[in-house]
Design a protein around this motif. Structure first.
Motif, PDB file in Angstrom:
ATOM      1  N   GLU A   1     -10.133   8.235   1.300  1.00 41.99           N
ATOM      2  CA  GLU A   1     -11.401   7.529   1.528  1.00 41.99           C
ATOM      3  C   GLU A   1     -11.210   6.016   1.418  1.00 41.99           C
ATOM      4  O   GLU A   1     -11.772   5.253   2.203  1.00 41.99           O
ATOM      5  CB  GLU A   1     -12.460   8.007   0.531  1.00 41.99           C
TER       6      GLU A   1
ATOM      7  N   ARG B   1       0.830  -1.209   0.000  1.00 39.61           N
ATOM      8  CA  ARG B   1       0.000   0.000   0.000  1.00 39.61           C
ATOM      9  C   ARG B   1       0.862   1.255   0.000  1.00 39.61           C
ATOM     10  O   ARG B   1       0.568   2.225  -0.693  1.00 39.61           O
ATOM     11  CB  ARG B   1      -0.920   0.023   1.217  1.00 39.61           C
TER      12      ARG B   1
ATOM     13  N   GLU C   1      -8.410   4.345   1.940  1.00 37.41           N
ATOM     14  CA  GLU C   1      -7.657   3.915   3.116  1.00 37.41           C
ATOM     15  C   GLU C   1      -8.545   3.859   4.355  1.00 37.41           C
ATOM     16  O   GLU C   1      -8.452   2.936   5.153  1.00 37.41           O
ATOM     17  CB  GLU C   1      -6.461   4.845   3.356  1.00 37.41           C
ATOM     18  N   GLN C   2      -9.420   4.836   4.500  1.00 38.39           N
ATOM     19  CA  GLN C   2     -10.325   4.861   5.654  1.00 38.39           C
ATOM     20  C   GLN C   2     -11.286   3.672   5.594  1.00 38.39           C
ATOM     21  O   GLN C   2     -11.529   3.005   6.583  1.00 38.39           O
ATOM     22  CB  GLN C   2     -11.128   6.174   5.666  1.00 38.39           C
ATOM     23  N   HIS C   3     -11.771   3.401   4.380  1.00 37.43           N
ATOM     24  CA  HIS C   3     -12.669   2.262   4.195  1.00 37.43           C
ATOM     25  C   HIS C   3     -11.952   0.955   4.528  1.00 37.43           C
ATOM     26  O   HIS C   3     -12.501   0.090   5.209  1.00 37.43           O
ATOM     27  CB  HIS C   3     -13.193   2.252   2.764  1.00 37.43           C
ATOM     28  N   LYS C   4     -10.714   0.813   4.058  1.00 38.36           N
ATOM     29  CA  LYS C   4      -9.930  -0.390   4.342  1.00 38.36           C
ATOM     30  C   LYS C   4      -9.649  -0.507   5.830  1.00 38.36           C
ATOM     31  O   LYS C   4      -9.716  -1.605   6.401  1.00 38.36           O
ATOM     32  CB  LYS C   4      -8.610  -0.359   3.566  1.00 38.36           C
ATOM     33  N   ALA C   5      -9.340   0.610   6.478  1.00 36.63           N
ATOM     34  CA  ALA C   5      -9.044   0.589   7.907  1.00 36.63           C
ATOM     35  C   ALA C   5     -10.296   0.174   8.701  1.00 36.63           C
ATOM     36  O   ALA C   5     -10.207  -0.574   9.675  1.00 36.63           O
ATOM     37  CB  ALA C   5      -8.566   1.959   8.367  1.00 36.63           C
ATOM     38  N   ASN C   6     -11.454   0.652   8.288  1.00 32.21           N
ATOM     39  CA  ASN C   6     -12.709   0.299   8.963  1.00 32.21           C
ATOM     40  C   ASN C   6     -13.051  -1.183   8.781  1.00 32.21           C
ATOM     41  O   ASN C   6     -13.607  -1.799   9.661  1.00 32.21           O
ATOM     42  CB  ASN C   6     -13.861   1.183   8.493  1.00 32.21           C
ATOM     43  N   ASN C   7     -12.731  -1.721   7.615  1.00 28.66           N
ATOM     44  CA  ASN C   7     -13.031  -3.120   7.332  1.00 28.66           C
ATOM     45  C   ASN C   7     -12.015  -4.083   7.938  1.00 28.66           C
ATOM     46  O   ASN C   7     -12.300  -5.267   8.066  1.00 28.66           O
ATOM     47  CB  ASN C   7     -13.127  -3.355   5.825  1.00 28.66           C
ATOM     48  N   ASP C   8     -10.819  -3.575   8.275  1.00 28.91           N
ATOM     49  CA  ASP C   8      -9.797  -4.413   8.883  1.00 28.91           C
ATOM     50  C   ASP C   8     -10.077  -4.686  10.355  1.00 28.91           C
ATOM     51  O   ASP C   8      -9.488  -5.576  10.944  1.00 28.91           O
ATOM     52  CB  ASP C   8      -8.406  -3.765   8.754  1.00 28.91           C
ATOM     53  N   ILE C   9     -10.961  -3.930  10.960  1.00 28.21           N
ATOM     54  CA  ILE C   9     -11.229  -4.060  12.400  1.00 28.21           C
ATOM     55  C   ILE C   9     -11.930  -5.348  12.711  1.00 28.21           C
ATOM     56  O   ILE C   9     -12.650  -5.988  12.141  1.00 28.21           O
ATOM     57  CB  ILE C   9     -12.056  -2.857  12.911  1.00 28.21           C
TER      58      ILE C   9
ATOM     59  N   LYS D   1       0.967   4.206  -2.833  1.00 27.16           N
ATOM     60  CA  LYS D   1       0.757   5.621  -2.481  1.00 27.16           C
ATOM     61  C   LYS D   1       1.924   6.473  -2.974  1.00 27.16           C
ATOM     62  O   LYS D   1       1.724   7.549  -3.539  1.00 27.16           O
ATOM     63  CB  LYS D   1       0.631   5.777  -0.966  1.00 27.16           C
TER      64      LYS D   1
END
Length: 100
Positions: A90, A3, A92-100, A7
């Motif tokens: 957005e 990632r 990255e934020q989506h991926k971070a939220n789904n990794d939880i 970037k």
């Protein structure tokens, strides 16, 4: 790691894309020459004054338009950069939220 590499490559591409500018080719000025010749011929047929000035003005105006068409629209480039950065954030934020 992958990632981060993506970037870095994306941001590097965006950074250097703002410095690129295409140059007009000689064939893009052919219509300008034709306009100047037509203006001069028409002017001389009608015995108008200042034929050379009118022809040169038309030629220069055409050349300016050709050159301006190749200039980079910095506002557009900046807007595209901001939109790309926003999309990346957005994602990255989506991926971070789904990794939880």
């Amino acid at each position: 790691m992958r990632r981060l590499l993506i970037k870095i490559l994306a941001l590097t591409g965006l950074f250097f894309s703002s410095f690129t500018m295409a140059s007009p080719t000689e064939n893009e000025f052919i219509p300008c020459k034709k306009i100047a010749v037509a203006m001069l011929e028409s002017c001389l047929q009608h015995d108008d004054g200042n034929c050379w000035v009118k022809s040169e003005t038309a030629h220069n105006s055409c050349r300016t338009k050709v050159i301006d068409s190749h200039k980079v629209d910095q506002n557009r480039v900046n807007a595209e950069k901001n939109a790309a950065a926003k999309r990346a954030a957005e994602i990255e934020q989506h991926k971070a939220n789904n990794d939880i």
